[in-house]
Scaffold this motif. Structure first.
Motif, PDB file in Angstrom:
ATOM      1  N   ARG A  13       0.831  -1.207   0.000  1.00 39.80           N
ATOM      2  CA  ARG A  13       0.000   0.000   0.000  1.00 39.80           C
ATOM      3  C   ARG A  13       0.866   1.257   0.000  1.00 39.80           C
ATOM      4  O   ARG A  13       0.571   2.235  -0.702  1.00 39.80           O
ATOM      5  N   GLU A  14       1.930   1.240   0.792  1.00 36.66           N
ATOM      6  CA  GLU A  14       2.813   2.399   0.847  1.00 36.66           C
ATOM      7  C   GLU A  14       3.495   2.622  -0.505  1.00 36.66           C
ATOM      8  O   GLU A  14       3.624   3.759  -0.973  1.00 36.66           O
ATOM      9  N   LEU A  15       3.926   1.514  -1.123  1.00 38.32           N
ATOM     10  CA  LEU A  15       4.559   1.633  -2.424  1.00 38.32           C
ATOM     11  C   LEU A  15       3.583   2.209  -3.447  1.00 38.32           C
ATOM     12  O   LEU A  15       3.948   3.063  -4.258  1.00 38.32           O
ATOM     13  N   ARG A  16       2.336   1.768  -3.387  1.00 35.04           N
ATOM     14  CA  ARG A  16       1.347   2.284  -4.338  1.00 35.04           C
ATOM     15  C   ARG A  16       1.033   3.752  -4.070  1.00 35.04           C
ATOM     16  O   ARG A  16       0.818   4.522  -5.005  1.00 35.04           O
ATOM     17  N   ARG A  17       0.998   4.133  -2.786  1.00 32.64           N
ATOM     18  CA  ARG A  17       0.774   5.544  -2.479  1.00 32.64           C
ATOM     19  C   ARG A  17       1.914   6.400  -3.040  1.00 32.64           C
ATOM     20  O   ARG A  17       1.695   7.499  -3.561  1.00 32.64           O
ATOM     21  N   ILE A  18       3.132   5.875  -2.920  1.00 35.39           N
ATOM     22  CA  ILE A  18       4.287   6.625  -3.423  1.00 35.39           C
ATOM     23  C   ILE A  18       4.231   6.729  -4.943  1.00 35.39           C
ATOM     24  O   ILE A  18       4.405   7.808  -5.523  1.00 35.39           O
ATOM     25  N   THR A  19       3.992   5.586  -5.615  1.00 36.31           N
ATOM     26  CA  THR A  19       3.964   5.607  -7.085  1.00 36.31           C
ATOM     27  C   THR A  19       2.784   6.414  -7.615  1.00 36.31           C
ATOM     28  O   THR A  19       2.900   7.067  -8.655  1.00 36.31           O
ATOM     29  N   ASP A  20       1.653   6.389  -6.899  1.00 34.58           N
ATOM     30  CA  ASP A  20       0.505   7.183  -7.351  1.00 34.58           C
ATOM     31  C   ASP A  20       0.775   8.675  -7.235  1.00 34.58           C
ATOM     32  O   ASP A  20       0.180   9.483  -7.953  1.00 34.58           O
ATOM     33  N   ALA A  21       1.652   9.054  -6.308  1.00 35.18           N
ATOM     34  CA  ALA A  21       1.970  10.471  -6.127  1.00 35.18           C
ATOM     35  C   ALA A  21       2.973  10.968  -7.157  1.00 35.18           C
ATOM     36  O   ALA A  21       3.147  12.175  -7.323  1.00 35.18           O
ATOM     37  N   ILE A  22       3.635  10.056  -7.851  1.00 34.58           N
ATOM     38  CA  ILE A  22       4.630  10.445  -8.866  1.00 34.58           C
ATOM     39  C   ILE A  22       3.901  10.810 -10.158  1.00 34.58           C
ATOM     40  O   ILE A  22       3.112  10.017 -10.672  1.00 34.58           O
ATOM     41  N   PRO A  23       4.134  11.993 -10.705  1.00 38.73           N
ATOM     42  CA  PRO A  23       3.411  12.426 -11.910  1.00 38.73           C
ATOM     43  C   PRO A  23       3.960  11.813 -13.190  1.00 38.73           C
ATOM     44  O   PRO A  23       3.863  12.411 -14.243  1.00 38.73           O
ATOM     45  N   GLN A  24       4.545  10.665 -13.108  1.00 39.03           N
ATOM     46  CA  GLN A  24       5.116   9.976 -14.262  1.00 39.03           C
ATOM     47  C   GLN A  24       4.456   8.612 -14.370  1.00 39.03           C
ATOM     48  O   GLN A  24       4.155   7.966 -13.356  1.00 39.03           O
ATOM     49  N   ALA A  25       4.201   8.178 -15.595  1.00 36.65           N
ATOM     50  CA  ALA A  25       3.558   6.884 -15.801  1.00 36.65           C
ATOM     51  C   ALA A  25       4.484   5.762 -15.342  1.00 36.65           C
ATOM     52  O   ALA A  25       5.641   5.700 -15.747  1.00 36.65           O
ATOM     53  N   ILE A  26       3.958   4.866 -14.478  1.00 34.13           N
ATOM     54  CA  ILE A  26       4.730   3.738 -13.954  1.00 34.13           C
ATOM     55  C   ILE A  26       3.869   2.480 -14.068  1.00 34.13           C
ATOM     56  O   ILE A  26       2.709   2.474 -13.666  1.00 34.13           O
ATOM     57  N   VAL A  27       4.455   1.415 -14.605  1.00 34.49           N
ATOM     58  CA  VAL A  27       3.778   0.129 -14.710  1.00 34.49           C
ATOM     59  C   VAL A  27       4.706  -0.942 -14.134  1.00 34.49           C
ATOM     60  O   VAL A  27       5.867  -1.038 -14.541  1.00 34.49           O
ATOM     61  N   VAL A  28       4.192  -1.719 -13.163  1.00 37.70           N
ATOM     62  CA  VAL A  28       4.955  -2.813 -12.567  1.00 37.70           C
ATOM     63  C   VAL A  28       4.605  -4.093 -13.323  1.00 37.70           C
ATOM     64  O   VAL A  28       3.430  -4.381 -13.555  1.00 37.70           O
ATOM     65  N   GLN A  29       5.625  -4.868 -13.705  1.00 37.15           N
ATOM     66  CA  GLN A  29       5.424  -6.067 -14.508  1.00 37.15           C
ATOM     67  C   GLN A  29       6.108  -7.257 -13.846  1.00 37.15           C
ATOM     68  O   GLN A  29       7.066  -7.093 -13.083  1.00 37.15           O
ATOM     69  N   ASP A  30       5.584  -8.453 -14.143  1.00 39.31           N
ATOM     70  CA  ASP A  30       6.197  -9.666 -13.601  1.00 39.31           C
ATOM     71  C   ASP A  30       7.455  -9.999 -14.428  1.00 39.31           C
ATOM     72  O   ASP A  30       7.776  -9.299 -15.396  1.00 39.31           O
ATOM     73  N   PRO A  31       8.197 -11.032 -14.056  1.00 38.06           N
ATOM     74  CA  PRO A  31       9.448 -11.332 -14.773  1.00 38.06           C
ATOM     75  C   PRO A  31       9.279 -11.552 -16.275  1.00 38.06           C
ATOM     76  O   PRO A  31      10.218 -11.355 -17.038  1.00 38.06           O
ATOM     77  N   THR A  32       8.075 -11.939 -16.730  1.00 40.62           N
ATOM     78  CA  THR A  32       7.850 -12.156 -18.160  1.00 40.62           C
ATOM     79  C   THR A  32       7.457 -10.888 -18.885  1.00 40.62           C
ATOM     80  O   THR A  32       7.305 -10.899 -20.104  1.00 40.62           O
ATOM     81  N   GLY A  33       7.252  -9.793 -18.141  1.00 43.12           N
ATOM     82  CA  GLY A  33       6.843  -8.541 -18.767  1.00 43.12           C
ATOM     83  C   GLY A  33       5.349  -8.325 -18.787  1.00 43.12           C
ATOM     84  O   GLY A  33       4.867  -7.363 -19.390  1.00 43.12           O
ATOM     85  N   ALA A  34       4.572  -9.195 -18.128  1.00 41.73           N
ATOM     86  CA  ALA A  34       3.118  -9.012 -18.065  1.00 41.73           C
ATOM     87  C   ALA A  34       2.776  -7.983 -16.990  1.00 41.73           C
ATOM     88  O   ALA A  34       3.248  -8.088 -15.857  1.00 41.73           O
ATOM     89  N   PRO A  35       1.949  -6.966 -17.297  1.00 48.27           N
ATOM     90  CA  PRO A  35       1.618  -5.920 -16.318  1.00 48.27           C
ATOM     91  C   PRO A  35       0.807  -6.486 -15.152  1.00 48.27           C
ATOM     92  O   PRO A  35      -0.087  -7.316 -15.338  1.00 48.27           O
ATOM     93  N   ILE A  36       1.142  -6.009 -13.921  1.00 55.07           N
ATOM     94  CA  ILE A  36       0.384  -6.423 -12.747  1.00 55.07           C
ATOM     95  C   ILE A  36      -0.107  -5.218 -11.952  1.00 55.07           C
ATOM     96  O   ILE A  36      -0.946  -5.363 -11.062  1.00 55.07           O
ATOM     97  N   TYR A  37       0.395  -4.030 -12.262  1.00 57.09           N
ATOM     98  CA  TYR A  37      -0.053  -2.827 -11.553  1.00 57.09           C
ATOM     99  C   TYR A  37       0.388  -1.600 -12.330  1.00 57.09           C
ATOM    100  O   TYR A  37       1.466  -1.565 -12.915  1.00 57.09           O
ATOM    101  N   ALA A  38      -0.475  -0.566 -12.350  1.00 62.77           N
ATOM    102  CA  ALA A  38      -0.141   0.714 -12.974  1.00 62.77           C
ATOM    103  C   ALA A  38      -0.518   1.828 -12.015  1.00 62.77           C
ATOM    104  O   ALA A  38      -1.560   1.756 -11.350  1.00 62.77           O
ATOM    105  N   ASN A  39       0.324   2.859 -11.927  1.00 57.69           N
ATOM    106  CA  ASN A  39       0.039   3.942 -10.991  1.00 57.69           C
ATOM    107  C   ASN A  39      -1.051   4.865 -11.538  1.00 57.69           C
ATOM    108  O   ASN A  39      -1.522   4.720 -12.673  1.00 57.69           O
ATOM    109  N   GLN A  40      -1.447   5.839 -10.708  1.00 62.61           N
ATOM    110  CA  GLN A  40      -2.583   6.683 -11.054  1.00 62.61           C
ATOM    111  C   GLN A  40      -2.312   7.520 -12.296  1.00 62.61           C
ATOM    112  O   GLN A  40      -3.215   7.786 -13.095  1.00 62.61           O
ATOM    113  N   ALA A  41      -1.069   7.959 -12.458  1.00 59.44           N
ATOM    114  CA  ALA A  41      -0.742   8.757 -13.641  1.00 59.44           C
ATOM    115  C   ALA A  41      -1.004   7.970 -14.924  1.00 59.44           C
ATOM    116  O   ALA A  41      -1.494   8.525 -15.914  1.00 59.44           O
ATOM    117  N   THR A  42      -0.686   6.674 -14.922  1.00 62.73           N
ATOM    118  CA  THR A  42      -0.947   5.832 -16.086  1.00 62.73           C
ATOM    119  C   THR A  42      -2.435   5.685 -16.331  1.00 62.73           C
ATOM    120  O   THR A  42      -2.918   5.784 -17.461  1.00 62.73           O
TER     121      THR A  42
END
Length: 893
Positions: free
Chosen positions: A440-469
């Motif tokens: 939750r803390e990590l998501r709060r931090i990434t959501d506060a960043i005004p840059q598009a961020i997408v977290v992906q698993d080792p194969t490159g499949a998306p599992i989370y995107a921040n609010q900017a995205t």
């Protein structure tokens, strides 16, 4: 909870307690007060591979990891009354040499004086508890089913269904029938019934297909092509192929004691060789299948043990009281029948205080409603299950426990008791909560960043995107984990172009970056620089990719515009043209330059008329240089020099695949000139279909690339030029009248060189100086006779012809005086025309044509044109005008 009723019960037949302990799915032992072992159960022998003789006394130490033995002995050497001296976590060697973490717990047995006369202990394999990574969605669902007490068949079918959906495959599980030593399919929702019947039962052995061979060798077996693999028996090869089994990968399901439980198989409809990801998937699925099967066998063993122990209640309670775990027995109606000694010691409640529903006093008040609701669900379903609740310790501290409930039935299938144990999971809960809070803390931090961020698993499949995205794409969080997330946001051409590069970079596991276009929620694509950074755990394993996107659309478009402008500039610089400056001081030229000065500051369309070689493009450049667009691109297009089939693509651009040979998207001249000026030379040669498109561009200020229907706004000033009579072309139906009206906002007519005789000396000096420098020659004087010849010549090719003649003379002249051969400026004699007109008639004919042109203001065709007045076809009159060298432009108003 209360213990069993105090009333006497009828004597039961004797039971070997060791058989009961052997049936318990945990290692168990008893030892003398000094630690020398006198008994170990069968589970110990099966797991460690040590015989009873090798285990008794101090021989049991051979099964412990050398680093843990001294610590455990020191710990257990303390007072037996201390809690911390009764429990140790050590690594125990399995029969195959592998070490697993075990939680060892011992309890003392005392005599009447309180002295320890014997130790009883158990060991529980806690290796899985050390895992830090969550299983995939399919694994999670399977574990949930196991926790809810689902049947083995349902658990394995759910597991296979999830694997089938994820891997687009057909998976199934076979169990080993120990009596016949053959495999029997138990789960596989997609397996054709006919194929399942054909392999039931399936013998194990070498070259018995993927499953039979895997069970025989206890190793994973990969058969990439069933049609020709020698490991697949010929007698069933055609059956497999007929039912779409073209590739089969099997992993044996080996129990913790090293026994083969069965196999897990993934098959495909086409020949296929697995990659590392496929192997990880099949291993993970096999691991879950093994857990489910072992759990079922453990439950079966527990039921068997409980069935035997039912006939020896006293011995059973003694055994259960000695086990270092909270255990209990509940009647079908709900109140407990029995709580073991460990339960009373932990909660501090006496048997009397725990009678009836009094045991609930040990549970947290907030958990009781949920606990009772879940308990009623288990009673109604009659299936095994688990309940999590907080249990109060004797010192008043609440800790989380996981209670497992197992129904016990009589011969008719009626539930007569519920047996269960409670396991302390406080540490697990705290770890899970810490992980959730960190996430939750990590998501709060990434959501506060005004840059598009997408977290992906080792194969490159998306599992989370921040609010900017999410704000940029207009998608919801659930859309991010959808299989088509990347296809929905990235431009298709970019995906195809970068697919191989991205896949290779993901495999390398090092940082990399890509530039591609992402779709904004308003439907517009913008360029992004996407940087991929890997994240690894403490063991160095790659567990996440963090992709950050930076909007670089303005930069990319600026670079593209600069490239186009530079290209146009280079083309112009490379073009060897006479028009570097306007030379002349005649009144005819001065009139044109005054018009240029007036029209240049506006954005009005200008139509430049004049014979070939008079300098129409030079005037167009002069207009551009004196306009507000002077610092932007000037793009020139010769409409007569471009094939009709390509002119639309040249002017307006095209998309990839718009026509044969269009291998990539190309910007047209209008887009390249955006913000600047486009010069359409020889506009009269435009094909009719392009005239329609150009008219729309002038009206709407929008273009559409060939192969696209999306309008693109352009801000371009249009300058056009022609040596042809557009009005005549309109009358002949070769040029659109409405397009002429749009182009002819401000007409400028360039005078021919024969009407600028006063400018010829200046032009001669200019060209001699320019061409002489280039040729490395310097002329001090100009032959006066040559200059008179220049002024007397009619110059049908205008300034361009003058430049060519001077260039020839510069090359051929010797000395410091410039001279020209007079024969160069004599028009070739035309052959005499046969006819009836005499010289006087020719002169009269010219006068008649000039009079008609004056009356029609220079118009040749049309109802009021000179051709109509003379009663001649317009083409015939045009031919006569050229033959008689009549200047049509001097008759125009």
């Amino acid at each position: 909870m209360p213990s069993a009723a105090d009333g006497s019960s009828p004597p039961a037949p004797g039971l070997d307690v060791r058989l009961v302990i052997d049936a318990i799915p945990a290692v168990a032992w008893s030892s003398h007060p000094d630690g020398a072992v006198e008994f170990v159960n069968q589970k110990w022998h099966d797991y460690t591979g040590l015989s009873p003789e090798e285990s008794y006394g101090w021989g049991w130490k051979a099964a412990l990891h050398s680093e843990d033995l001294s610590v455990m002995l020191a710990n257990w050497g303390g007072s037996p009354d201390l809690e911390e001296t009764r429990e140790s976590k050590v690594r125990l060697r399995r029969s195959d040499g592998a070490f697993h973490w075990f939680l060892l717990r011992r309890e003392p047995l005392r005599d009447e004086t309180g002295a320890v006369v014997r130790w009883y202990g158990t060991g529980i394999d806690v290796e899985e508890g050390s895992q830090k990574e969550m299983l995939r969605v399919a694994e999670k669902r399977t574990l949930e089913l196991i926790a809810d007490g689902a049947s083995l068949s349902r658990v394995l079918n759910e597991l296979c269904a999830a694997i089938d959906e994820y891997a687009s495959a057909t998976s199934f599980v076979c169990l080993l029938d120990r009596d016949s030593n053959q495999l029997v399919p138990i789960a596989g929702p997609r397996v054709p019934a006919a194929y399942a019947a054909a392999i039931t039962p399936w013998p194990i052995g070498p070259n018995r297909g993927s499953c039979g061979t895997a069970a025989f060798t206890k190793m994973r077996v990969i058969i990439p092509d069933v049609s020709n693999d020698p490991q697949w028996p010929d007698e069933v090869r055609s059956v497999a192929l007929e039912h779409g089994i073209n590739a089969a990968w099997s992993t044996p399901l080996i129990s913790t004691s090293g026994e083969v439980l069965g196999t897990f198989c993934v098959s495909y409809s086409e020949p296929r060789t697995p990659n590392s990801r496929d192997l990880e998937l099949i291993e993970a699925a096999g691991h879950i299948a093994r857990i489910a099967i072992e759990r079922q066998q453990s439950q079966d063993a527990l039921r068997t043990a409980l069935n035997k122990v039912e006939n020896s209640e006293t011995k059973l309670r003694q055994v259960i009281d000695t086990i270092p775990a909270l255990a209990w027995c509940i009647l079908p109606a709900g109140p407990p029948e029995f709580l073991n000694k460990r339960w009373h010691e932990y909660t501090g409640l006496s048997p009397e205080e725990s009678q009836g529903w009094g045991y609930q006093a040990a549970f947290h008040p907030d958990d009781i409603p949920r606990l009772m609701e879940r308990w009623r669900e288990l009673v109604v379903s009659g299936e095994p299950g688990e309940i999590e609740a907080r249990l109060r310790r004797h010192d008043g501290v609440y800790r989380w426990f996981l209670s497992r409930h197992e129904p016990f039935r009589d011969e008719s299938g009626k539930i007569i008791r519920w047996y269960g144990t409670s396991t302390d999971i406080e540490t697990l809960k705290q770890t899970q909560e810490k992980l959730r809070e960190d996430e939750r803390e990590l998501r709060r931090i990434t959501d506060a960043i005004p840059q598009a961020i997408v977290v992906q698993d080792p194969t490159g499949a998306p599992i989370y995107a921040n609010q900017a995205t999410l704000d940029y794409t207009g998608m919801a969080a659930k859309d991010v984990v959808a299989p088509n997330f990347r296809e929905r946001i990235f431009q298709p051409d970019d995906l195809q172009r970068l697919r191989g590069k991205r896949r290779a970079a993901l495999v390398r596991g090092i940082p990399f970056e890509l530039e591609q276009r992402a779709l904004r929620k308003d439907g517009q694509y913008r360029w992004f620089l996407i940087r991929y950074n890997p994240f690894r755990n403490e063991q160095g394993q790659l567990i996440r990719w963090y992709a950050t996107g930076t909007d670089i659309d303005d930069r990319v478009r600026a670079e593209e515009r600069t490239r186009n402008e530079n290209l146009a500039l280079r083309e112009q610089i490379d073009r060897d043209s006479m028009f570097e400056d306007i030379v002349g001081s005649s009144e005819a030229l001065g009139k044109v330059l005054r018009q240029v000065a007036k029209v240049a500051p506006s954005d009005s369309t200008v139509l430049i008329l004049g014979e070939t070689g008079t300098g129409k493009e030079l005037i167009a450049r002069a207009i551009h240089k004196r306009s507000k667009r002077a610092d932007r691109a000037f793009i020139g297009v010769n409409c007569a020099a471009i094939p009709a089939s390509l002119i639309a693509s040249e002017l307006f651009g095209h998309e990839k695949g718009a026509f044969t040979g269009a291998t990539q998207r190309r910007l047209g001249r209008f887009e390249s000139a955006n913000g600047g000026t486009i010069f359409l030379d020889e506009i009269g040669d435009l094909p009719p279909e392009i005239q329609v498109v150009l008219l729309r561009v002038l009206q709407e200020h929008e273009i559409e690339r060939v192969g696209s229907n999306r309008p693109i706004p352009v801000d371009v000033r249009v300058l056009a030029a022609t040596h042809r009579d557009l009005s005549a072309l309109v009358a002949e139906g070769k040029f659109r009248a409405d397009l002429l009206y749009r182009l002819n906002v401000v007409p400028i007519e360039m005078p021919p060189l024969r009407e600028r005789v006063a400018d010829i000396p200046l032009l001669v000096e200019y060209f001699i100086d320019r061409i002489g420098k280039r040729a490395g020659k310097k002329f001090r004087t100009i032959d006066k006779k040559s200059l008179k010849v220049f002024q007397a010549y009619s110059w049908p090719g205008n300034v361009r012809e003058l430049q060519n003649v001077i260039e020839r003379a510069v090359i051929l002249s010797e000395g410091e005086t410039f001279a020209v051969d007079e024969t160069w400026l004599k028009l070739p004699a035309k052959p005499k025309r046969a006819g009836t007109l005499s010289g006087a008639l020719v002169k009269q004919e010219k006068e008649l044509i000039e009079a008609a042109l004056a009356a029609s203001q220079g118009r040749i065709s049309g109802p009021s044109g000179a051709a109509t007045r003379l009663g001649l076809p317009s083409r015939t009159l045009d031919s006569k005008i050229k033959r008689l060298k009549i200047n049509v432009y001097r008759f125009k108003v």
